[in-house]
Design an enzyme around this catalytic site. Structure first.
Site, PDB file in Angstrom:
ATOM      1  N   ASP A  79      45.531  42.859  30.864  1.00 27.56           N
ATOM      2  CA  ASP A  79      46.217  42.224  31.995  1.00 27.56           C
ATOM      3  C   ASP A  79      47.706  42.510  31.886  1.00 27.56           C
ATOM      4  O   ASP A  79      48.234  42.729  30.785  1.00 27.56           O
ATOM      5  CB  ASP A  79      45.986  40.710  32.020  1.00 27.56           C
ATOM      6  CG  ASP A  79      46.162  40.131  33.415  1.00 27.56           C
ATOM      7  OD1 ASP A  79      45.166  39.698  34.028  1.00 27.56           O
ATOM      8  OD2 ASP A  79      47.304  40.124  33.916  1.00 27.56           O
ATOM      9  N   ASP A 122      37.603  40.708  37.352  1.00 25.39           N
ATOM     10  CA  ASP A 122      37.642  39.583  38.295  1.00 25.39           C
ATOM     11  C   ASP A 122      39.006  39.476  38.962  1.00 25.39           C
ATOM     12  O   ASP A 122      39.377  38.434  39.482  1.00 25.39           O
ATOM     13  CB  ASP A 122      37.291  38.276  37.559  1.00 25.39           C
ATOM     14  CG  ASP A 122      37.069  37.109  38.510  1.00 25.39           C
ATOM     15  OD1 ASP A 122      36.563  37.350  39.623  1.00 25.39           O
ATOM     16  OD2 ASP A 122      37.419  35.960  38.155  1.00 25.39           O
ATOM     17  N   LYS A 162      35.120  42.316  41.461  1.00 25.81           N
ATOM     18  CA  LYS A 162      35.220  41.486  42.672  1.00 25.81           C
ATOM     19  C   LYS A 162      35.585  42.347  43.875  1.00 25.81           C
ATOM     20  O   LYS A 162      36.382  43.286  43.773  1.00 25.81           O
ATOM     21  CB  LYS A 162      36.282  40.403  42.490  1.00 25.81           C
ATOM     22  CG  LYS A 162      36.495  39.517  43.717  1.00 25.81           C
ATOM     23  CD  LYS A 162      37.616  38.508  43.488  1.00 25.81           C
ATOM     24  CE  LYS A 162      37.208  37.456  42.489  1.00 25.81           C
ATOM     25  NZ  LYS A 162      38.225  36.381  42.374  1.00 25.81           N
TER      26      LYS A 162
END
Length: 329
Positions: A79, A122, A162
């Site tokens: 991330d 996600d 997603k």
């Protein structure tokens, strides 16, 4: 996790806190795994756009329970922002659109022969509420996740990400089918019905023969130039969008002055072929005899003689009304 009254009424919000998950989204991956059995037998996994870490929590819990030994399990969370530590999870604070991030993942797994068996993502943008914009940005994020996945995922692996359901869902589906033998779109029960989110479950990664993995950021990079940098015809054929014509020419969304040149004068030209039986012709004919402004009151067109008689009858009626009501005078 949220703090609004809506969140407090949400059963998954309460269960996440009771069971120790960092976010209610943990149930989405659990329910996807329950349906598609994507985690069983996996020892090497990558969680893209991992913060705050609920999906990494699920992977840690399941992989260390199901793995043949703790030394065989390797989980990497990627991330841009820092994330609170998780037991058994290695964090990389990096950009998923950078080749250096993909190389770091491969090095952690032990080289090209030990790539990931499962990649999950996600991630989602900060939604604007404008669905067309949100769907577009999410689709670009998905394609960026797919780009890095082609570098780090082993043949036969699984990719879960997603998406925002919209008019381009079929296009994304067809693009993913190039790389995976089976692609499904899932809507787990913990995903709110009011949300346009869903998840693509891509199984059995099978890269096309001759394809060379490339790191492409569709939001910034010129896909045509990057794809053409290799000698692979497959890469060049997978260009998703090509602009035709001169981009410096007329813009079809703009309005231009009728006099395009300094000395030019606009000349009106009739259409080449008028509609034979236009759909609006009937309503135009009806509008000649009625007024839409006044609740479609029918207006009767009278001759001058009929108009004179109607005015005389109205005058007689007014005189009779005056004689019957002298007090009004």
């Amino acid at each position: 996790m949220g703090k609004t009254s809506k969140d407090k009424r949400d059963i998954y919000y309460r269960l996440a806190k009771e069971e120790g998950w960092r976010a209610r989204s943990a149930f989405k991956l659990l329910q996807i795994d329950e349906k598609f059995v994507i985690i069983d037998g996996v020892t090497r996994a990558v969680d893209l756009c991992a913060a705050p870490g609920s999906w990494s929590q699920v992977l840690s819990k399941r992989l260390y329970e199901n793995g043949s030994g703790n030394e065989d399990v390797k989980i990497i969370a990627v991330d841009l922002q820092a994330m609170a530590p998780l037991n058994g999870v290695t964090q990389i604070q990096g950009d998923i659109t950078k080749l250096s991030t993909a190389q770091s993942i491969i090095e952690h797994f032990g080289g090209e022969d030990q790539k990931a068996q499962l990649v999950v993502c996600d991630g989602a943008p900060d939604v604007t509420g404008l669905h067309d914009i949100d769907e577009y940005i999410q689709s670009q994020l998905l394609l960026a996740a797919l780009s890095i996945t082609t570098h780090v995922l082993m043949p036969g692996g699984t990719f879960v990400a997603k998406i925002f359901r919209g008019k381009d869902t079929s296009l994304l589906y067809s693009q993913l089918r190039i790389f995976f033998e089976k692609v499904s779109i899932a809507k787990p029960p913990s995903s709110r019905n009011s949300s346009i989110e869903a998840f693509v479950v891509c199984q059995n990664y099978n890269c096309p023969e001759g394809y060379i993995p490339q790191m492409i950021n569709p939001m910034v990079d010129d896909v045509k130039v990057i794809a053409g940098a290799t000698d692979s015809k497959i890469n060049q054929e997978l260009i998703p969008f090509v602009v035709c014509g001169d981009l410096n020419g007329f813009d079809s969304d703009m309005s231009y002055n009728l006099n395009l040149g300094k000395n030019a004068e606009y000349t009106y030209h009739e259409v080449v072929q008028k509609p034979i039986s236009p759909a609006y012709k009937e309503i135009l004919d009806k509008l000649k005899n009625c007024s839409i402004k006044h609740s479609a009151i029918t207006v009767t067109h009278c001759t001058s003689e009929e108009t004179t008689k109607e005015n005389e009858s109205q005058s007689s009626a007014q005189e009779e009304n005056t004689l019957e009501n002298p007090e009004d005078m």
